[in-house]
Design a protein around this motif. Structure first.
Motif, PDB file in Angstrom:
ATOM      1  N   LEU A   4       0.837  -1.196   0.000  1.00 28.61           N
ATOM      2  CA  LEU A   4       0.000   0.000   0.000  1.00 28.61           C
ATOM      3  C   LEU A   4       0.872   1.247   0.000  1.00 28.61           C
ATOM      4  O   LEU A   4       1.968   1.250   0.567  1.00 28.61           O
ATOM      5  CB  LEU A   4      -0.917   0.010   1.221  1.00 28.61           C
ATOM      6  N   SER A   5       0.371   2.316  -0.608  1.00 24.52           N
ATOM      7  CA  SER A   5       1.111   3.581  -0.600  1.00 24.52           C
ATOM      8  C   SER A   5       1.118   4.167   0.811  1.00 24.52           C
ATOM      9  O   SER A   5       0.299   3.792   1.653  1.00 24.52           O
ATOM     10  CB  SER A   5       0.456   4.581  -1.561  1.00 24.52           C
ATOM     11  N   ASN A   6       2.046   5.088   1.043  1.00 27.09           N
ATOM     12  CA  ASN A   6       2.139   5.715   2.359  1.00 27.09           C
ATOM     13  C   ASN A   6       0.848   6.433   2.748  1.00 27.09           C
ATOM     14  O   ASN A   6       0.406   6.372   3.894  1.00 27.09           O
ATOM     15  CB  ASN A   6       3.308   6.703   2.383  1.00 27.09           C
ATOM     16  N   ASN A   7       0.230   7.127   1.783  1.00 29.51           N
ATOM     17  CA  ASN A   7      -1.005   7.854   2.082  1.00 29.51           C
ATOM     18  C   ASN A   7      -2.149   6.904   2.418  1.00 29.51           C
ATOM     19  O   ASN A   7      -2.977   7.207   3.278  1.00 29.51           O
ATOM     20  CB  ASN A   7      -1.394   8.756   0.906  1.00 29.51           C
ATOM     21  N   THR A   8      -2.205   5.764   1.737  1.00 28.75           N
ATOM     22  CA  THR A   8      -3.240   4.778   2.041  1.00 28.75           C
ATOM     23  C   THR A   8      -3.026   4.189   3.425  1.00 28.75           C
ATOM     24  O   THR A   8      -3.976   4.024   4.209  1.00 28.75           O
ATOM     25  CB  THR A   8      -3.234   3.641   0.989  1.00 28.75           C
ATOM     26  N   GLN A   9      -1.767   3.880   3.755  1.00 32.16           N
ATOM     27  CA  GLN A   9      -1.451   3.381   5.094  1.00 32.16           C
ATOM     28  C   GLN A   9      -1.800   4.423   6.156  1.00 32.16           C
ATOM     29  O   GLN A   9      -2.367   4.098   7.204  1.00 32.16           O
ATOM     30  CB  GLN A   9       0.029   3.031   5.193  1.00 32.16           C
ATOM     31  N   ALA A  10      -1.478   5.690   5.867  1.00 33.89           N
ATOM     32  CA  ALA A  10      -1.779   6.770   6.806  1.00 33.89           C
ATOM     33  C   ALA A  10      -3.274   6.864   7.053  1.00 33.89           C
ATOM     34  O   ALA A  10      -3.724   7.044   8.198  1.00 33.89           O
ATOM     35  CB  ALA A  10      -1.248   8.100   6.270  1.00 33.89           C
ATOM     36  N   MET A  11      -4.062   6.731   5.982  1.00 28.52           N
ATOM     37  CA  MET A  11      -5.517   6.800   6.112  1.00 28.52           C
ATOM     38  C   MET A  11      -6.038   5.654   6.974  1.00 28.52           C
ATOM     39  O   MET A  11      -6.913   5.847   7.835  1.00 28.52           O
ATOM     40  CB  MET A  11      -6.159   6.758   4.722  1.00 28.52           C
ATOM     41  N   LEU A  12      -5.476   4.447   6.787  1.00 29.70           N
ATOM     42  CA  LEU A  12      -5.913   3.293   7.572  1.00 29.70           C
ATOM     43  C   LEU A  12      -5.531   3.449   9.045  1.00 29.70           C
ATOM     44  O   LEU A  12      -6.336   3.145   9.935  1.00 29.70           O
ATOM     45  CB  LEU A  12      -5.297   2.016   7.002  1.00 29.70           C
ATOM     46  N   PHE A  13      -4.310   3.913   9.305  1.00 26.86           N
ATOM     47  CA  PHE A  13      -3.894   4.150  10.693  1.00 26.86           C
ATOM     48  C   PHE A  13      -4.766   5.241  11.328  1.00 26.86           C
ATOM     49  O   PHE A  13      -5.182   5.128  12.492  1.00 26.86           O
ATOM     50  CB  PHE A  13      -2.418   4.559  10.755  1.00 26.86           C
ATOM     51  N   GLY A  14      -5.033   6.300  10.572  1.00 26.15           N
ATOM     52  CA  GLY A  14      -5.866   7.384  11.079  1.00 26.15           C
ATOM     53  C   GLY A  14      -7.280   6.926  11.387  1.00 26.15           C
ATOM     54  O   GLY A  14      -7.850   7.280  12.429  1.00 26.15           O
ATOM     55  N   LEU A  15      -7.850   6.129  10.489  1.00 28.77           N
ATOM     56  CA  LEU A  15      -9.191   5.593  10.719  1.00 28.77           C
ATOM     57  C   LEU A  15      -9.223   4.685  11.946  1.00 28.77           C
ATOM     58  O   LEU A  15     -10.191   4.680  12.708  1.00 28.77           O
ATOM     59  CB  LEU A  15      -9.660   4.815   9.482  1.00 28.77           C
ATOM     60  N   GLY A  16      -8.135   3.920  12.140  1.00 24.05           N
ATOM     61  CA  GLY A  16      -8.050   3.058  13.323  1.00 24.05           C
ATOM     62  C   GLY A  16      -8.070   3.868  14.607  1.00 24.05           C
ATOM     63  O   GLY A  16      -8.782   3.527  15.568  1.00 24.05           O
ATOM     64  N   ALA A  17      -7.312   4.959  14.626  1.00 28.83           N
ATOM     65  CA  ALA A  17      -7.268   5.821  15.806  1.00 28.83           C
ATOM     66  C   ALA A  17      -8.632   6.460  16.063  1.00 28.83           C
ATOM     67  O   ALA A  17      -9.112   6.501  17.206  1.00 28.83           O
ATOM     68  CB  ALA A  17      -6.204   6.904  15.626  1.00 28.83           C
ATOM     69  N   VAL A  18      -9.261   6.964  15.004  1.00 25.85           N
ATOM     70  CA  VAL A  18     -10.571   7.615  15.135  1.00 25.85           C
ATOM     71  C   VAL A  18     -11.625   6.618  15.609  1.00 25.85           C
ATOM     72  O   VAL A  18     -12.479   6.942  16.440  1.00 25.85           O
ATOM     73  CB  VAL A  18     -10.985   8.258  13.798  1.00 25.85           C
TER      74      VAL A  18
END
Length: 298
Positions: A4-18
């Motif tokens: 996965l691209s860095n931005n996609t990974q960032a979105m998944l990590f961010g969604l996990g936190a939220v």
């Protein structure tokens, strides 16, 4: 996740936190039926501390933790006294008095408080959008606090509202002071919890809250310590480091209160008031205006 691209990974990590943050109000609501705010904080702080220390051991940074603890014990004690000790005691008092949906919605106005407090402390300037955002947010607070009875100004629980608003001031102060904190973020957070623990225990001893525990609230307190105070921080930090679009990740925050209303109604069996939905819409609109203005600024 390597493909996965860095931005996609960032979105998944961010969604996990939220997603984790969205469950906190429900966990507070359930746990506070059995534990006092102080007892809940003791368990959550201890669990979070154990989690963070384990993470530091895994990363091989324990020696660095001890070194920084010796060098910066005064600042660690200062930051730990603010957060988690004072901040969570005040916030949990608000949740203990108010319906969780109201305490949570009011607490989201901390970003507005941060903007206004940054003027004298960080010498920043306010924009027109900041005033508009503040007006929208505090109209929402007023609507929630009076449960829609704005014309009569009959507050549902003025003490609970005061605690919720005070928590926003303390949280904003913490982040403003945090801009001058030179400690690495993970080590700094760990030391905050380490130095706060004895303060919480002393306070609990003085108030007689070290006895008469109802174990039915402990599971919720463990959940709060592990996920709200521990893992969510790691996920959010990871998201912010990976993304090339910070605003896109920051906007995920708007999902948390909306998801929280679902968990409160379905898991905590708390009826969602129409006044809360209207007030929350005003608060989120204000925060959106503020964020939009910041993105448009040069």
């Amino acid at each position: 996740m390597k493909n996965l691209s860095n931005n996609t990974q960032a979105m998944l990590f961010g969604l996990g936190a939220v997603l984790l943050w969205s469950t906190v109000a429900t966990a507070f609501s359930i746990s506070l039926k059995y534990l006092s705010p102080t007892q809940l904080l003791i368990v959550a702080n201890l669990v979070s501390l154990l989690f963070l220390v384990s993470l530091i051991l895994f990363k091989g940074e324990f020696t660095q933790l001890i070194t920084i603890a010796k060098q910066s014990w005064k600042s660690s004690l200062f930051f730990g006294a603010i957060n988690p000790f004072i901040y969570y005691l005040i916030l949990l008092q608000a949740y203990n008095i108010l319906p969780a949906q109201e305490a949570q919605a009011i607490n989201y106005t901390w970003a507005i408080v941060l903007s206004f407090m940054a003027v004298p402390i960080l010498k920043q300037r306010l924009k027109v959008a900041d005033y508009i955002a503040a007006g929208a947010c505090y109209f929402g607070v007023l609507y929630i606090s009076t449960r829609g009875q704005i014309s009569t100004l009959e507050f549902s629980n003025i003490l609970g509202v005061a605690f919720a608003l005070l928590s926003t001031v303390i949280w904003a102060c913490y982040w403003l002071f945090n801009t001058k904190d030179k400690r690495p973020s993970l080590i700094g957070l760990t030391l905050n919890f380490a130095f706060a623990l004895p303060l919480i225990l002393i306070y609990a001893g003085l108030t007689g809250e070290l006895t008469h525990w109802d174990t039915r609230g402990v599971v919720g307190a463990i959940y709060i310590g592990l996920f709200e105070m521990g893992l969510s921080f790691i996920l959010w930090n990871k998201a912010m480091k990976l993304t090339s679009n910070t605003s896109q990740i920051a906007n995920l925050i708007f999902l948390a209160p909306l998801l929280s209303m679902i968990w409160l109604s379905q898991i905590a069996n708390e009826p969602i008031l129409s006044s809360t939905l209207v007030g929350l819409a005003c608060i989120l609109s204000g925060l959106f205006i503020q964020n939009w203005a910041k993105r448009k600024a040069p």
